[in-house]
Design a protein around this motif. Sequence first.
Motif, short mmCIF file in Angstrom:
data_model
loop_
_atom_site.label_atom_id
_atom_site.label_comp_id
_atom_site.label_asym_id
_atom_site.label_seq_id
_atom_site.Cartn_x
_atom_site.Cartn_y
_atom_site.Cartn_z
N ASN A 142 7.94 -8.49 -4.79
CA ASN A 142 9.20 -8.07 -5.32
C ASN A 142 9.34 -6.76 -5.26
OD1 ASN A 142 9.50 -10.53 -6.32
ND2 ASN A 142 8.24 -10.52 -8.29
N GLU A 143 8.23 -5.75 -5.63
CA GLU A 143 8.51 -4.44 -5.14
C GLU A 143 8.87 -3.82 -3.91
OE1 GLU A 143 5.71 -1.64 -7.02
OE2 GLU A 143 5.14 -3.20 -8.69
N TYR A 144 8.36 -4.72 -2.86
CA TYR A 144 8.91 -4.45 -1.50
C TYR A 144 10.01 -4.86 -1.57
CZ TYR A 144 8.64 -4.47 3.37
OH TYR A 144 8.81 -4.11 4.80
N ARG A 145 10.90 -5.84 -2.04
CA ARG A 145 12.18 -6.12 -1.85
C ARG A 145 13.14 -5.02 -2.71
NH1 ARG A 145 12.05 -11.98 -4.58
NH2 ARG A 145 14.27 -11.62 -4.69
N GLU A 146 12.59 -4.43 -3.69
CA GLU A 146 13.29 -3.14 -4.55
C GLU A 146 13.18 -1.91 -3.42
OE1 GLU A 146 11.66 -2.24 -8.01
OE2 GLU A 146 12.20 -4.46 -8.77
N LEU A 147 12.18 -1.82 -2.62
CA LEU A 147 11.99 -0.64 -1.72
C LEU A 147 13.10 -1.18 -0.42
CD1 LEU A 147 8.12 -0.35 -1.62
CD2 LEU A 147 9.65 1.37 -2.38
N LEU A 148 13.11 -2.44 -0.14
CA LEU A 148 14.10 -2.61 1.07
C LEU A 148 15.67 -2.37 0.62
CD1 LEU A 148 12.66 -6.09 2.08
CD2 LEU A 148 12.58 -3.95 3.46
N VAL B 38 1.00 -1.09 -0.06
CA VAL B 38 0.01 -0.05 -0.01
C VAL B 38 0.79 1.36 0.06
CG1 VAL B 38 -1.84 1.28 1.21
CG2 VAL B 38 -1.63 -1.33 1.18
N ASN B 39 0.60 2.13 -0.87
CA ASN B 39 1.40 3.55 -0.90
C ASN B 39 1.29 4.19 0.53
OD1 ASN B 39 1.92 3.66 -3.78
ND2 ASN B 39 0.02 3.67 -4.22
N PRO B 40 2.21 5.27 0.83
CA PRO B 40 2.20 5.86 1.79
C PRO B 40 0.89 6.76 2.35
CG PRO B 40 4.09 6.29 0.62
CD PRO B 40 3.21 5.52 -0.16
N ASP B 41 0.03 6.77 1.39
CA ASP B 41 -1.10 7.61 1.72
C ASP B 41 -2.09 6.61 2.46
OD1 ASP B 41 -2.00 5.89 -0.23
OD2 ASP B 41 -2.61 7.44 -1.74
N GLY B 42 -1.82 5.36 2.58
CA GLY B 42 -2.53 4.23 3.29
C GLY B 42 -4.10 4.11 2.51
N LYS B 43 -4.33 4.68 1.26
CA LYS B 43 -5.49 4.67 0.69
C LYS B 43 -5.45 3.79 -0.77
CE LYS B 43 -7.91 6.77 3.77
NZ LYS B 43 -9.03 6.14 4.49
N THR B 44 -4.29 3.75 -1.30
CA THR B 44 -4.30 3.32 -2.67
C THR B 44 -3.32 2.20 -2.73
OG1 THR B 44 -2.48 5.00 -3.20
CG2 THR B 44 -4.88 5.53 -3.94
N LEU B 45 -3.37 1.40 -3.64
CA LEU B 45 -2.73 0.02 -3.62
C LEU B 45 -1.36 0.25 -4.81
CD1 LEU B 45 -2.66 -2.94 -2.74
CD2 LEU B 45 -3.58 -3.60 -4.77
N LYS B 46 -0.26 -0.14 -4.10
CA LYS B 46 0.97 -0.08 -5.28
C LYS B 46 0.99 -1.28 -6.06
CE LYS B 46 6.03 1.10 -5.53
NZ LYS B 46 5.45 1.82 -6.79
N ALA B 47 0.91 -2.30 -5.28
CA ALA B 47 0.99 -3.83 -6.11
C ALA B 47 0.34 -4.91 -5.10
CB ALA B 47 2.52 -4.07 -6.22
N PHE B 48 -0.01 -6.08 -5.78
CA PHE B 48 -0.56 -7.12 -4.82
C PHE B 48 0.10 -8.42 -5.54
CE2 PHE B 48 -3.55 -10.49 -4.45
CZ PHE B 48 -4.08 -10.19 -3.28
N GLY B 49 0.13 -9.38 -4.51
CA GLY B 49 0.84 -10.79 -5.02
C GLY B 49 2.38 -10.75 -5.21
N TYR B 50 2.64 -11.39 -6.08
CA TYR B 50 4.24 -11.55 -6.53
C TYR B 50 4.60 -10.11 -6.79
CZ TYR B 50 4.14 -16.58 -7.01
OH TYR B 50 3.82 -18.12 -6.94
N ASP B 51 4.04 -9.48 -7.23
CA ASP B 51 4.39 -8.06 -7.59
C ASP B 51 4.46 -7.25 -6.39
OD1 ASP B 51 4.46 -8.45 -10.42
OD2 ASP B 51 2.38 -7.43 -10.56
N ALA B 52 3.76 -7.40 -5.44
CA ALA B 52 3.77 -6.70 -4.09
C ALA B 52 5.22 -7.18 -3.41
CB ALA B 52 2.71 -6.90 -3.07
#
Length: 589
Positions: free
Chosen positions: A75-81, A59-73
């Motif tokens: 994988n993108e979280y790993r990039e954020l890390l 979930v994006n920093p606004d807490g209201k919109t989705l950035k990604a779901f599933g494998y994409d979530a």
Amino acid sequence: MTTTKRLLVGAIDFGTTFSGWAYSFKHDYDLDPTKANIKHWLSGSGNLMTEKTPTCALVNPDGKTLKAFGYDAENEYRELLDRGDDKMFYFFKRFQMKLYSKIGKGFKRDMTIEDELGRSLLAADVFGMSIKFLVEDMLKHACKGIEGLIESFEIHLVITVPALWSDAAKQFMYEAAEQAGICKEQLTIALEPEATSLYCRHVHINKPGDIGDDSIGTLPNGTKYIVINAGGGTIDLTVHEAGSEHTLREVKPVSGGEWGGTMVNTEFENLLIRLVGRTVFEKFKDEEKEDWLEMQREFEFRKRETNVDSEGKISMRIPTSLTDLYNNHTQLDLRTSLEFSEYAGDIELKRGKMKISNEVFANMFESSVTKIVDYLTSLLFDGLLKEMRVLLMVGGYSESRVLHRAVTEALPGIQVIRPDEASMIVLRGALIYGHNPVLISERILKYTYGTNYTPLFIEGIHPHDKRFKSKDGKIRCRNVFNKFVTTGQTVKPGETQLTDTYFTPSRRQKAMLFEIYASVNENPVNTDDEGCFEIGRLRIEFDKERHTRNRRDRKVTLTMLFGETEIIVEVEDKCTGKKKITTIDFPWK
């Protein structure tokens, strides 16, 4: 319930560990009810394709919109890390189980769930964003090339839920879906065991290793069979009876518990803690989230595919970051430490791999498998179940060879049927239910349902502490349970309808409030008895026309319709014909 406009039915399986979608058009259903279009998800690790994706939401920093779901979530979280930006976003994993854990504590509309860093968002927002993503992703594929040829009202969606979920939890899913932009008229909540049975009643499924014609689809009418839906979080068990024309009826209400595949994952974490110590493990989870995510993903596949009877050890990659943390914290070498530990010979490190013996690996299943097997065997002593000869295993956890073998060995007199792609059966069955809900011919009520009312006080029948004088000057009894239906009673969808009549005691009464109650007891006396709980309220306002004003004993009827996955209530003012129809609205705060 009409289905004439359902040209496209989509199904969402929102699981604890994995989620997915499927769809089918009416013309395809008419030709072959089992046909389904199911998405294959790319994991992002190599070329691995799966029919479900992890239940993870970024979930994006606004807490209201989705950035990604599933494998994409993931994988993108790993990039954020990697970039150090992870603390700006919310990452939720297996959050369906976090919701289930709060069922017994009562639902509230402002209920929150925590992400992987312990930060909270509204549960309805997280579920709503996730459902919206899955539905939009499904419709994007389903409507490709036919835009404008199908209207929105011709689309119907089915979301599956564990049968163990309470009525309040089901309504939570309705409201989360509505928040995602799905109107209630185009949405059905389906129970996973029922969807499972519907699909298997349409197909021929041989028992593995047999050369016979035994299948759920070919069972004679009247045959009763057990359905076990083993998911990541919960294990649902129910009993169905095969009917004509692929129909089924529920014979015994659902039961089960929180013994799903996530228990095995917890044991895996406990094993790592015993190997490297809690301090190192927590530091690894905290500081090396990318490696921990990859390790969890690999274990999830090993959990399903591993045959503990095979020769050799189960091999898993062990991150260098974990061994380095251990070596730096203890000033010891993990490989050497293992050689002198209680796991010497059972767990060893070789060339970046952790090799685990079959015995140790099987022990991680022991707690979950024991609870499931013990419960199954206890059920077979039940008078209703002792004649059972068929058990149907579905759900993602059913694909585990360890669980399947344990159930088969524990029930030697039972034919255990596990279809191919057991984790997808619920989705396929949900489509059949969406196209033709009348295939569910009977259900068993989990509770006794009724209303709270205040009859005239009867000496020797009603307790004195509930005696009071009402506005009409009569002595009445408060909080009496007026029963409509009884727990364990068989009800038929679209048919089981009960009506009761009420009268206004006051001349100037402007409205009447109905309080709907449920109870685990067969014959509750008062609505404040143990085991009783309020599940909804319905208020009808009286019109103010002169011919109906100042009238005592105004007649009002309340009708409750049972048999669906929700309860429908209708109130009618017999003086004016005014009606109010609604589904139960649980009194959340």
